[in-house]
Design a protein around this motif. Structure first.
Motif, mmCIF file in Angstrom:
data_model
loop_
_atom_site.group_PDB
_atom_site.id
_atom_site.type_symbol
_atom_site.label_atom_id
_atom_site.label_comp_id
_atom_site.label_asym_id
_atom_site.label_seq_id
_atom_site.Cartn_x
_atom_site.Cartn_y
_atom_site.Cartn_z
ATOM 1 N N ASP A 121 28.167 59.601 25.161
ATOM 2 C CA ASP A 121 27.216 60.376 24.362
ATOM 3 C C ASP A 121 26.470 61.332 25.296
ATOM 4 O O ASP A 121 25.727 60.903 26.180
ATOM 5 N N VAL A 162 26.140 64.551 21.444
ATOM 6 C CA VAL A 162 27.510 65.016 21.260
ATOM 7 C C VAL A 162 28.444 63.994 21.901
ATOM 8 O O VAL A 162 28.298 63.680 23.087
ATOM 9 N N ASP A 189 28.183 57.072 14.281
ATOM 10 C CA ASP A 189 29.072 57.902 15.092
ATOM 11 C C ASP A 189 30.344 58.310 14.343
ATOM 12 O O ASP A 189 31.134 59.107 14.845
ATOM 13 N N ARG A 246 37.247 64.746 25.147
ATOM 14 C CA ARG A 246 37.394 66.125 24.671
ATOM 15 C C ARG A 246 37.745 67.053 25.828
ATOM 16 O O ARG A 246 37.253 66.880 26.948
ATOM 17 N N CYS A 281 36.331 63.434 14.070
ATOM 18 C CA CYS A 281 36.771 64.704 14.668
ATOM 19 C C CYS A 281 37.511 64.477 15.984
ATOM 20 O O CYS A 281 38.554 65.109 16.232
ATOM 21 N N GLN A 284 31.611 62.114 14.091
ATOM 22 C CA GLN A 284 32.100 62.675 15.348
ATOM 23 C C GLN A 284 33.365 61.966 15.820
ATOM 24 O O GLN A 284 34.282 62.609 16.352
#
Length: 140
Positions: free
Chosen positions: A48, A52, A10, A80, A16, A13
């Motif tokens: 998850d 994503v 992971d 996010r 980010c 990601q």
């Protein structure tokens, strides 16, 4: 949506997401991978959504010789922007609490939240967290 502990795969990601949350340059994807591969003092949970990662929650586990129990502190919560308002933060925190209570002789969960972060305060209160009146001091 699957809520699960993060794994080393992971790391790209999570890098980010962390850049969005804490700003550029806080760490590297390589350091995140290494941390997840060998860490024992913090558990990172991710949301998850079909591969994503929508967000993460970090839980620090603290043990003192003074007590038989471990205390858990939620240190980071991030979802996010495009996944917000779907109860993902609540699901990740609740999964973290369940996991820790099942895995460790846990005393309590705690967290710090900014006095002006009313949205986060509302979230934590909805999950049963209360202001315990303690003051937090820091020194650089």
């Amino acid at each position: 949506m699957e809520i699960r502990p993060a794994c080393a795969d992971d790391a790209p990601q999570l890098f980010c997401l962390n850049e969005q949350f804490n700003g550029a340059g806080a760490t590297t994807a390589r350091k995140i991978r290494d941390f997840l591969a060998g860490n024992h003092g913090e558990i990172v949970f991710v949301a998850d959504c079909d591969g994503v990662l929508a967000g993460f929650v970090c839980v620090q586990l603290k043990k003192s010789f003074c007590y038989d129990v471990i205390s858990a502190e939620i240190t980071e919560v991030f979802v996010r922007q495009d996944f917000r308002r779907r109860k993902i933060a609540s699901m990740m925190i609740e999964a973290a609490e369940r996991h820790c209570r099942q895995s460790y002789p846990l005393g309590e969960f705690s967290l710090l939240v900014g006095k002006n972060n009313l949205a986060a305060q509302s979230l934590y209160e909805s999950l049963g967290y209360r202001d315990d009146g303690r003051r937090h001091f820091a020194k650089a």
